[in-house]
Design a protein around this motif. Structure first.
Motif, short mmCIF file in Angstrom:
data_model
loop_
_atom_site.label_atom_id
_atom_site.label_comp_id
_atom_site.label_asym_id
_atom_site.label_seq_id
_atom_site.Cartn_x
_atom_site.Cartn_y
_atom_site.Cartn_z
N MET A 144 0.93 -1.28 0.03
CA MET A 144 0.02 0.07 -0.02
C MET A 144 0.76 1.26 0.08
O MET A 144 0.30 2.19 -0.51
CB MET A 144 -0.82 -0.04 1.31
CG MET A 144 -2.06 -0.81 1.05
SD MET A 144 -3.05 -1.34 2.90
CE MET A 144 -3.72 0.25 2.81
N ILE A 145 1.78 1.07 0.69
CA ILE A 145 2.80 2.55 0.84
C ILE A 145 3.39 2.73 -0.59
O ILE A 145 3.53 3.78 -1.07
CB ILE A 145 4.02 2.01 1.77
CG1 ILE A 145 3.44 2.12 3.35
CG2 ILE A 145 5.04 3.15 1.70
CD1 ILE A 145 4.50 1.58 4.32
N PHE A 146 3.74 1.55 -1.15
CA PHE A 146 4.28 1.79 -2.90
C PHE A 146 3.28 2.32 -3.57
O PHE A 146 3.63 3.21 -4.37
CB PHE A 146 4.85 0.34 -3.14
CG PHE A 146 6.35 0.06 -2.82
CD1 PHE A 146 7.49 0.59 -3.48
CD2 PHE A 146 6.67 -0.74 -1.71
CE1 PHE A 146 8.75 0.28 -3.28
CE2 PHE A 146 7.86 -0.99 -1.43
CZ PHE A 146 8.88 -0.44 -2.26
N ILE A 147 2.23 1.84 -3.28
CA ILE A 147 0.86 2.46 -4.24
C ILE A 147 0.73 3.71 -4.19
O ILE A 147 0.63 4.56 -4.96
CB ILE A 147 -0.32 1.40 -4.01
CG1 ILE A 147 -0.05 0.06 -4.77
CG2 ILE A 147 -1.41 2.28 -4.83
CD1 ILE A 147 -1.30 -0.81 -4.42
N TYR A 148 0.85 4.16 -2.62
CA TYR A 148 0.79 5.54 -2.23
C TYR A 148 1.86 6.61 -3.08
O TYR A 148 1.68 7.48 -3.32
CB TYR A 148 0.51 5.67 -0.84
CG TYR A 148 0.41 7.01 -0.24
CD1 TYR A 148 -0.17 7.89 -0.42
CD2 TYR A 148 1.88 7.56 0.12
CE1 TYR A 148 -0.44 9.33 -0.20
CE2 TYR A 148 1.78 8.86 0.71
CZ TYR A 148 0.81 9.84 0.58
OH TYR A 148 0.76 11.06 1.00
#
Length: 312
Positions: free
Chosen positions: A304-308
């Motif tokens: 999720m952090i990478f997507i953010y």
């Protein structure tokens, strides 16, 4: 502003999932869902009355429930426009209820520490849908997040076998998966209708239409068979479902109503609710096999952090 609203919605969604798990324990699913829609409708009844009667009680505020508040390009005064607005909401009510029915049955029969991480992969579906429908493009960071989420889901399927939950054969896993897919469809549909309709109009009226639909469903499917299936019993977690969900959805619709909001990012942040629900699964429900699930959860959160990062 829309990012802050998305984070608030995520925290409230975690409490919503926890209340739902508690309310469904040894309880009939359909009447719990019926009361959820009933209490939500009661909460939003002042806005429904305001919209139906055109009283203008909340005109000019964030609680304005007129169909096209904040969208001056459409007056909403014409009968056709009003009918169009309600048809959009009725479609949303059917989509959401379908997802909820699958999700409620899955939540009842599975540990919340399994259901939460599966639901947390929903942004992957929304991201792909946003790419195909709204023209949002995935970059390297986002693809990394998608791959990590898929790996975490695979690892979760392996670790869940210790609890005799087979991802390929367990019908409740398929129910949760169906709820996630339909929920992703709902998220994409929300982005579509929020370009046109006001947040309070959407939230208040779709609760009312869901109540009508659930009344029919319970009258046909549950009430005639209530003596032959799991009995219904009242618990105070039931109204809490409506309270937490209504607050979470209000923050969510308000976020999507911001012109620069991105449905892929909002949906991603909302899945951060898994942190709250996972913690409650540990503390309140004493669920097992937590070390392996925690690793799966960490992978999902890193994804999720990478997507953010790729969406900034």
């Amino acid at each position: 502003m829309w990012l802050a609203l998305a984070f608030v919605s995520a925290a409230l969604l975690g409490l919503y999932d926890t209340s739902k798990k508690s309310a469904l324990k040894d309880n009939a699913v359909l009447p719990v869902l019926f009361f959820n829609t009933l209490f939500a409708t009661v909460i939003f009844s002042p806005f429904i009355i305001d919209s139906a009667a055109g009283t203008g009680w909340f005109s000019g505020t964030v609680l304005d429930s007129s169909p096209y508040a904040g969208h001056p390009k459409t007056s909403g005064a014409e009968t056709g426009s009003l009918l169009h607005a309600h048809m959009l909401i009725i479609i949303k009510a059917f989509i959401v209820l379908t997802s909820w029915i699958f999700g409620y049955f899955g939540m009842k029969h599975l540990p919340i520490t399994i259901v939460g991480p599966i639901n947390a992969t929903r942004p992957v579906l929304v991201l792909i849908g946003a790419m195909l429908i709204f023209g949002e493009r995935l970059n390297g960071y986002q693809w990394t997040g998608v791959i990590l989420s898929l790996i975490s889901l695979y690892l979760l399927s392996r670790s869940s076998k210790k609890e005799e939950v087979d991802f390929t054969r367990n019908k409740w896993i398929w129910a949760v998966a169906a709820a996630a897919v339909i929920g992703a469809v709902s998220g994409l549909y929300d982005k579509y209708i929020m370009r046109e309709l006001s947040p309070m109009f959407v939230q208040s009226w779709y609760n009312l239409y869901q109540l009508v639909i659930m009344t029919v469903v319970c009258a046909i499917l549950w009430y005639p068979n209530r003596k032959h299936i799991t009995p219904f019993h009242w618990c105070w977690a039931i109204p809490l479902i409506s309270v937490f969900l209504s607050a979470a959805d209000f923050a969510y619709f308000s976020a999507l109503n911001q012109p620069d909001s991105m449905i892929s990012v909002v949906s991603l942040i909302r899945r951060g609710s898994v942190i709250v629900s996972f913690a409650c699964g540990v503390m309140l429900f004493r669920e097992r096999n937590l070390r392996a699930k925690a690793l799966d959860l960490i992978l999902i959160l890193v994804g999720m952090i990478f997507i953010y990062m790729g969406s900034k």
